[in-house]
Each structure stands twice: as C-alpha cells, then as structure tokens.
Design an enzyme around this catalytic site. Structure first.
Site, short mmCIF file in Angstrom:
data_model
loop_
_atom_site.label_atom_id
_atom_site.label_comp_id
_atom_site.label_asym_id
_atom_site.label_seq_id
_atom_site.Cartn_x
_atom_site.Cartn_y
_atom_site.Cartn_z
N SER A 168 0.84 -1.20 0.00
CA SER A 168 0.00 0.00 0.00
C SER A 168 0.87 1.24 0.00
CB SER A 168 -0.90 0.01 1.24
OG SER A 168 -0.14 0.30 2.39
N LYS A 169 0.22 2.39 0.06
CA LYS A 169 0.94 3.65 0.00
C LYS A 169 2.03 3.73 1.05
CE LYS A 169 -2.86 3.74 -0.67
NZ LYS A 169 -4.19 3.50 -0.32
N ARG A 170 1.79 3.12 2.19
CA ARG A 170 2.77 3.17 3.27
C ARG A 170 4.12 2.61 2.83
NH1 ARG A 170 2.15 -0.06 6.93
NH2 ARG A 170 0.56 -1.39 6.01
N HIS A 171 4.09 1.72 1.84
CA HIS A 171 5.34 1.08 1.41
C HIS A 171 6.05 1.88 0.33
CE1 HIS A 171 2.79 -2.31 2.92
NE2 HIS A 171 3.85 -2.41 3.67
N GLY A 172 5.65 3.12 0.15
CA GLY A 172 6.30 3.93 -0.88
C GLY A 172 5.58 3.79 -2.19
#
Length: 471
Positions: free
Chosen positions: A238-242
């Site tokens: 997800s976005k959290r992973h870049g």
RNA sequence: GGUCCCAUCGUCUAGCGGUUAGGACGCCGGCCUCUCACGUCGGUAACACGGGUUCGAAUCCCGUUGGGACCA
C-alpha cells in the site's frame, strides 16, 4: 486445441499498482507464450470511484510496460444491457429469483446467523415465493443448498467449498445494477475468456462464479490464482510502502524490461535463471512454475536487476528512457557532444537512470564545482606541472580517441616519471570536480575536446592562483 | 467470528523420498585497478514446531504455531 484467451480487468479507481501490473504481466505473457489472445477490460461499474484520469493512468502504465492487448478495451459501464440479458436468462431458467426482503430484514438474518455460529447469510425467505420483478426487488442467485463446489486451481490445486457456506447472493440490485461476481462471469463468457489468472484474493469469489457458469451452461475457464505481492512488513502492498504506482518506477529511472523481469520472478521461476529479456519471458513463461506463497516486494533486488538491464542495453536504446529524466533535471540532451557516449561511460556504474543523470551532471555543466575535500588532497602545487604537460600534449591531438589519449598520457608519464594515478586524479578533479568518475580516457572522449581543454586550463590556473608560497 | 490459502537463508527462489540443501539480491572479505564502479574469487545465512508413514524425509499424512485472503 482452442487458443488461450486471457484478460486483464483493472478497476479505474486509481493508478496501476505493482500487484495489478504483475497480474497483467502474467496474463499477457501466457497469451503471448501460447500464441493466444489478451483482452483488456475496464471494470468501471463503480461509477462513484471510477475516473477517466485513472483509465488514462492505466493506459499510460501499460504503454510504458509495452503490454499490448488484442481485444478491447471494453468498458463494463457500457454493457449493462448484456448483463441484464443474462440475468433474465437466469431468472427464466429458475436459477435466480426475486427477493423483496428489506435491507434491514437481511441484516437481521445475518445477525441471527452469526449468533448461531454460522456464516452471515441470506436465509432464503423469498427463495420459493415465486416472485416476479417488482419495485424494490433484487435478483438473487439460487445457490445449491448442499453438495460441494470444487475449484481445480492450476497453482493451488484442488480446493473444496461447501455449497452450504455459499450465500444466495444478489446478482442484480434493486436499482437495476448488476453486481461484481455476476458481471465478471458474464463478461468472461461473452469475451471467450478461457484462462483466468488473477490474485488469490479472488479465491473466495470463485465458487460463486463457478455456480453462475454452470447455471448459464457455460464451460469453466482454467483458474490460476497467483499469490499476492506484499510489502516488507508482510502486509498487503500500500501507500505506506512507498511507490505503488507503476509509472513512479519509470520516473525513478527503472527500465520497463527490468521491472517486468523483476515482477515475473516474484512468484514465478524458471530454474536458476534470474535475468530475462522480454522475449525470453515470453518464450519461457508457463503456469507450471508459479509459486504458492506470497512474495515481498524487494527494492534492492529490483535495483540489481535494473542495473543488469542497463548494462545489457545499448547506449542508443537507453536514450529515449533517460532523456525525459535529463530534461526534468534541467539538462538538455543536446548539450553534450554525444549522449550515447556519455551513457556508455556510466552504464556499469548506475542502478537507475536517475542515478545516471546525477552522475552525468558534470558532462553538461558549464563550469564544474570542485569538491573542497578533494581540492585539498589533489590540487597541490605539485599537480600543476603534470596538468600543464597534459594540456600541451592534448592540444597536439586532433582527434580525441581513447588510444590517442592513452598515448598522450603515457608520454607525460615518461617525461615526468609519475605514475598514472598521480596524473589522472588531478585531471579527473579538473574535469568532473570529483575524485570518482568513469575511466579517465573515456571521460575525456565523451566530454569532448573543447570542454576538456577548457577545464584543464582552468584547473591549472586555479592551482597557480592558490599555490602556497614556499616557506 | 466463519471459510479458504500459505510456510526452504533477511528477501526472491531451486528442490517434486536418498543432495556436503543449489542459485540470485543484500551483507562481509580477497583479487583486478587511474578513482568509483563493473568483473571475478571466497565467506555469511534457511528446510517454523511436534507427531506419524518409510530402510530413508525439506519433499507424503495429521496436528500446533505463525502469516495472509475473503465475508461480515
């Protein structure tokens, strides 16, 4: 044997992400490998979340990856009449029934089911009422009450579902809109899809879909459920992973072939082979070697593979990929005698094209800035003489070929008794401003005669100006 | 909560009853060398656990644990 027909059905509710790209890749590769067809279908039934911008972004990403399709793009939003036609058939053959239970009533049933330790599901109130269509009615699929539905998955093996666990799910909502599990099957039948390769987050949908195939008298496709791509923390990417958007990798200087190579090897293998060209992927990809467990997206490995693809490429082939990145960094591709020559010197030293642009800066600069630390160590008064001699030697060379340059340096080495390192480092600093660069001869050749001589003269003058008086 | 899936170095994986458990990335060290890289050589590191089946299990079966997915 019928040709293989695969499809990629993205929802245009955002950009194309890494997981979607891999699904697209596997379907595309399998179609190309078998000489079959690859269909693109835009699943835009969610009119609230679907956007034209997303559709465009998906096309752009596929174009960058050079994943082309033979059929489509189809848009589900324009096919409602097809779905309702199939729904009518299901109703007329008794495989579906109208239900007028209110949402509140259905919710109550679910609560009751959960309370008794079962799955939340519709209890079949309207199942045998023989209702016709009327305002507010939904159309439900009549799921077999007993027995099993067995999914023979190419990658997961045989998976057994109890039909009693399946719900009498809605296939057409009260507002006349058909539902996901239903339209997918209708489209796959109508478009002749015989091989469904998708993320294994769809496994639980499959028994419902299989029931629809049966009720419609259609042949089941081959199912291949591919494990998911996870982030480094083992949760869904997800976005959290870049960066999740595929085109973000383009902007960071990854080559489409490297990206595809990485994605293919994440969840699929071919013995010990790691590096694949696009063509090799097509030749070697089959459903047989898809793994069963989820994989973690590893940027370091992508980088290593990207470095390999950069090295394996010709400088000329890299030009169209690096040019936009140069421009974005304020560098004009024409400001250098030969961009391919510049690229050639940097190929073995960069993991991404963005890095390459960074390292190429000195070629473009009007005047290099000297690294202060390096100046202290290298631009000593003793460096003046060899630098001056190199200038004189180079002035006599009409064409800057590596061989001629090497000869010139050798002559200076012989005249001064200095080792190459003692001469090359001041020259390197003069030309690049740094202590690390490509080989000195290739650097000079790529930089060109004018810039080289100008920078060397400036360096010599600089040393003279800053010379520490003898004490 | 229910159902389903998964489990080999940190990561991607090979392995499909008998291997010193192999490769790649990363990391560490040597060599090469005009610097940095590339390259090359070597090293580090894994079969989640417990029961079976078998002469023999990473491999087959069951359970446990852990992770994930879907429905709510």
């Amino acid at each position: 044997m019928d040709p293989i027909v695969t499809r990629f059905p993205p929802s245009p509710t955002g950009y194309l992400h890494v997981g979607g790209a891999r699904t697209a890749l596997f379907n595309w590769l399998y179609a190309r490998h078998t000489g079959g067809r690859f269909v693109l279908r835009i699943e835009d039934t969610d009119t609230v979340r679907s956007t034209q911008a997303s559709v465009d972004a998906i096309f752009e990403a596929l174009r960058w990856l050079q994943i082309d399709w033979d059929d489509g793009p189809y848009f589900q939003s324009r096919r409602t009449d097809v779905y309702l036609d199939y729904a009518r058939r299901l109703y007329e053959t008794g495989h579906a029934y109208y239900c007028t239970c209110s949402p509140e009533a259905v919710e109550a049933m679910r609560q009751r089911a959960v309370a008794s330790g079962a799955n939340p599901r519709y209890d079949g109130t309207c199942r045998e009422r023989g209702l016709g269509t009327e305002p507010g009615a939904v159309l439900r699929f009549r799921t077999p009450a007993s027995g099993t539905t067995v999914l023979d998955d190419v990658v997961k093996g045989s998976i057994v579902f109890q039909n009693s666990e399946l719900d009498d799910f809605v296939i057409v909502r009260s507002d006349g809109m058909p539902t996901y599990n239903f339209v997918v099957v209708v489209d796959d039948i109508a478009m002749g899809i015989n091989t469904v390769i998708r993320g294994d987050d769809h496994v639980m949908n499959t028994p419902k879909q299989m029931q629809i195939y049966r009720a419609l008298g259609a042949r089941l496709p081959v199912f291949a459920h591919v494990p998911m791509v996870l982030g480094p923390d083992r949760t869904r990417l997800s976005k959290r992973h870049g960066a999740m958007s595929v085109t973000a990798y383009r902007d960071m200087g990854y080559l489409p072939d490297a990206f595809l190579n990485y994605l293919a090897r994440l969840g699929w293998s071919c013995g010990d082979q790691e590096f694949f060209t696009r063509q090799e992927l097509i030749e070697k990809f089959t459903l047989d070697n898809i793994g069963r467990s989820a994989g973690i997206f590893d940027l370091a490995k992508l980088q290593a593979l990207n470095a390999d693809h950069i090295q394996a490429s010709t400088p000329e082939a890299l030009v169209p990929h690096i040019s936009p990145i140069l421009v974005r960094n304020g560098l004009a591709p024409g400001d250098v005698p030969s961009l391919p020559r510049v690229i050639r010197t940097l190929q073995p030293r960069c993991k991404t094209l963005e890095e390459m642009v960074e390292q190429a800066r000195f070629y473009f600069a009007d005047e290099v800035a000297y690294d202060p630390e390096a100046v202290k160590k290298i631009f000593k008064p003793t460096a003046f003489d060899p630098l001056q001699r190199i200038v004189e030697a180079l002035e006599r060379i009409p064409v800057f070929s590596e061989a001629a340059l090497e000869a010139a340096f050798s002559a200076v080495m012989a005249a001064t008794g200095l080792k190459l390192g003692k001469i090359a480092q001041p020259v390197r600093l003069a030309l690049t401003g740094r202590t690390a660069s490509p080989g000195i001869f290739e650097t000079i050749e790529a930089l060109g005669r004018d810039k080289t001589l100008a920078r060397l003269r400036r360096a010599a003058a600089w040393i003279q100006a800053h010379a520490v008086p003898d004490s």
